[in-house]
Design a protein around this motif. Structure first.
Motif, PDB file in Angstrom:
ATOM      1  N   GLY A   3     -28.600  59.455 116.922  1.00 13.96           N
ATOM      2  CA  GLY A   3     -29.148  59.293 115.593  1.00 13.96           C
ATOM      3  C   GLY A   3     -30.249  60.253 115.233  1.00 13.96           C
ATOM      4  N   ARG A   4     -30.856  60.935 116.208  1.00  9.76           N
ATOM      5  CA  ARG A   4     -31.915  61.889 115.874  1.00  9.76           C
ATOM      6  C   ARG A   4     -31.273  63.166 115.349  1.00  9.76           C
ATOM      7  NH1 ARG A   4     -37.043  61.133 117.081  1.00  9.76           N
ATOM      8  NH2 ARG A   4     -37.480  63.320 117.478  1.00  9.76           N
ATOM      9  N   THR A   5     -31.702  63.589 114.178  1.00 11.64           N
ATOM     10  CA  THR A   5     -31.092  64.721 113.493  1.00 11.64           C
ATOM     11  C   THR A   5     -31.947  65.969 113.669  1.00 11.64           C
ATOM     12  OG1 THR A   5     -32.202  64.112 111.427  1.00 11.64           O
ATOM     13  CG2 THR A   5     -29.976  63.257 111.786  1.00 11.64           C
ATOM     14  N   VAL A   6     -31.281  67.109 113.877  1.00 12.00           N
ATOM     15  CA  VAL A   6     -31.968  68.390 114.070  1.00 12.00           C
ATOM     16  C   VAL A   6     -31.287  69.421 113.186  1.00 12.00           C
ATOM     17  CG1 VAL A   6     -32.709  70.147 115.709  1.00 12.00           C
ATOM     18  CG2 VAL A   6     -32.457  67.769 116.476  1.00 12.00           C
ATOM     19  N   LEU A   7     -32.051  70.034 112.286  1.00 14.87           N
ATOM     20  CA  LEU A   7     -31.549  71.131 111.472  1.00 14.87           C
ATOM     21  C   LEU A   7     -31.883  72.441 112.159  1.00 14.87           C
ATOM     22  CD1 LEU A   7     -30.291  72.284 108.861  1.00 14.87           C
ATOM     23  CD2 LEU A   7     -32.601  72.268 107.882  1.00 14.87           C
ATOM     24  N   ILE A   8     -30.872  73.281 112.359  1.00 13.66           N
ATOM     25  CA  ILE A   8     -31.033  74.587 112.993  1.00 13.66           C
ATOM     26  C   ILE A   8     -30.700  75.654 111.957  1.00 13.66           C
ATOM     27  CG2 ILE A   8     -30.267  76.100 114.863  1.00 13.66           C
ATOM     28  CD1 ILE A   8     -29.254  73.489 116.267  1.00 13.66           C
ATOM     29  N   SER A   9     -31.599  76.601 111.763  1.00  7.58           N
ATOM     30  CA  SER A   9     -31.351  77.711 110.851  1.00  7.58           C
ATOM     31  C   SER A   9     -30.820  78.892 111.646  1.00  7.58           C
ATOM     32  CB  SER A   9     -32.644  78.109 110.127  1.00  7.58           C
ATOM     33  OG  SER A   9     -32.431  79.233 109.297  1.00  7.58           O
ATOM     34  N   GLY A  10     -29.559  79.287 111.371  1.00  9.56           N
ATOM     35  CA  GLY A  10     -28.978  80.446 112.049  1.00  9.56           C
ATOM     36  C   GLY A  10     -27.785  80.093 112.898  1.00  9.56           C
ATOM     37  N   ALA A  11     -26.644  80.779 112.659  1.00 11.08           N
ATOM     38  CA  ALA A  11     -25.399  80.499 113.375  1.00 11.08           C
ATOM     39  C   ALA A  11     -24.940  81.699 114.190  1.00 11.08           C
ATOM     40  CB  ALA A  11     -24.299  80.086 112.390  1.00 11.08           C
ATOM     41  N   SER A  12     -25.879  82.477 114.700  1.00 11.11           N
ATOM     42  CA  SER A  12     -25.484  83.662 115.456  1.00 11.11           C
ATOM     43  C   SER A  12     -25.277  83.318 116.929  1.00 11.11           C
ATOM     44  CB  SER A  12     -26.527  84.765 115.300  1.00 11.11           C
ATOM     45  OG  SER A  12     -26.158  85.913 116.042  1.00 11.11           O
TER      46      SER A  12
END
Length: 394
Positions: A3-12
């Motif tokens: 349930g803990r959500t993590v937003l990651i910027s960047g798909a490289s």
């Protein structure tokens, strides 16, 4: 961590690797990527040594990477008549496994796809941390709240800028610029590269690893920092043409191809220096935290750092402050040691004086010097003991 959500910027690279390990530990990762889709092709990147390869094996992607590896790229330095002056073997730049960046991103993204949400064609416009999470405003207008936000968006990180301040505070120009673009392979080039120097400038061309009808042009030049718009393709092309106008060899043909190139990679050789990689619920990973444009083993460091960051978050049982602190303490010295290799990349590629070019060529034609260079590169990719987080969390 369910349930803990993590937003990651960047798909490289760092982003998908982090999402993979976060998902393994029960987090719910989301990756936002400004590009409309995963980028294809791109330059070749490499992994070397037991630390890099061991993690790729544990992710279950090593054999898949080997199946599409380039086989390495030898670098042959020549004069204006194509006479050989110096040659670097394929494992100097290619390490143990060399792969095109686009193939690497595709494979890493697929590894964690079952538990990762992807948002392509969007980016983070604003971050507002609250006691319970981070309120994120996306450039497309959507608003969402996440427990944590991670910047895996490279040396020009938007997350770092929004959280810590302007890029100029953390990104150090190292005296050179580089550019690359696709050209027709009308010279019948193989996969190796031909490299031509004049003082302060390098021009390189090599055959495409997949398409025999295509080739890649690459240039490097010494310069103080240049003010330009990173999103203005025409301006960047103009800079390259001005810097290489009047040179012989194959340069006029490559500049002609630049005029019609749909895409261009153009950037300074730089290094990211930031003392603390985290603030509140927001942290940095990969090049956003400790990048070096060329020669800093950033791809290997990204995979190692992603593993450690996810592992420490899981081990901390929800205490992100403790996890972020332990993450930087565990990975910091290793990352900085690898990063140091980027400091001499420009000087190696394009020595500023003719004498420097001659000395570089002479040294790299000596077996003892090449052995030393390879040993130093190997040392920078090793020297860290990684915990088995999954075993300790059982």
């Amino acid at each position: 961590m369910n349930g803990r959500t993590v937003l990651i910027s960047g798909a490289s690279i760092a982003g998908p690797a982090l999402a993979y390990w976060l998902g393994r530990h029960g987090f719910r990762p989301t990756i936002v990527e400004i590009a409309p889709a995963l980028r294809t092709g791109g330059n070749a990147v490499d992994y070397r040594g037991p630390v890099h390869l061991g993690l790729l094996s544990r992710m279950g992607v090593l054999e898949e990477l080997r199946a599409v590896q380039t086989g390495g790229t030898a670098m042959r330095f020549v004069d204006e008549h194509d006479r050989r002056l110096m040659e670097m073997p394929s494992d100097f730049a290619g390490g143990d496994v060399e792969i095109l960046r686009g193939d690497l991103s595709r494979i890493l993204c697929a590894a964690g796809a079952e538990w990762t949400e992807y948002l392509f064609g969007d980016s983070i416009a604003a971050l507002d941390e609250t006691p319970d999470g981070v309120d994120v405003t996306f450039a497309g207008g959507a608003r969402r709240t996440f427990d944590l936000v991670i910047g895996a968006d490279g040396v020009h990180s938007a997350v770092r800028r929004l959280t810590f301040g302007p890029e100029r505070q953390f990104v150090r120009h190292l005296g050179y610029y580089v550019a690359g673009w696709d050209v027709p392979n009308d010279l019948g080039l193989g996969r190796d590269t031909l490299n031509y120097n004049v003082p302060g400038r390098l021009v390189s061309i090599g055959g495409d690893h997949r398409d025999p009808d295509r080739a890649g042009a690459f240039v490097a030049f010494a310069s103080p920092e240049i003010a330009y718009d990173r999103h203005d393709l025409s301006a960047q092309k103009r800079i390259v043409r001005e810097r290489f106008a009047g040179l012989g060899w194959r340069v006029p043909r490559l500049l002609d191809a630049l005029d019609t190139a749909d895409d261009l990679y153009f950037d300074q050789i730089c290094r990211v220096d930031i003392d603390t990689w985290h603030r509140g619920r927001i942290a940095l990973v990969g090049d956003a935290a400790c990048g070096a444009t060329i020669g800093g083993m950033g791809n290997g460091t990204a995979v190692v750092a992603a593993y450690v960051l996810a592992g420490e978050l899981a081990a901390a049982g929800g205490d992100h402050a403790a996890a972020f602190t332990r993450y930087q303490a565990r990975i910091g010295a290793f990352a900085r040691r690898a990063q140091r290799g980027g400091g001499g990349a420009g000087r190696f590629l394009a020595p500023r004086r003719a004498y420097g070019i001659r000395v570089r060529n002479w040294l790299h034609n000596q077996g003892w010097f090449m052995a030393l260079t390879m040993r130093v590169a190997g040392d920078r990719s090793a020297g860290i003991d990684l915990p088995d987080y999954e075993a300790t969390l059982v």
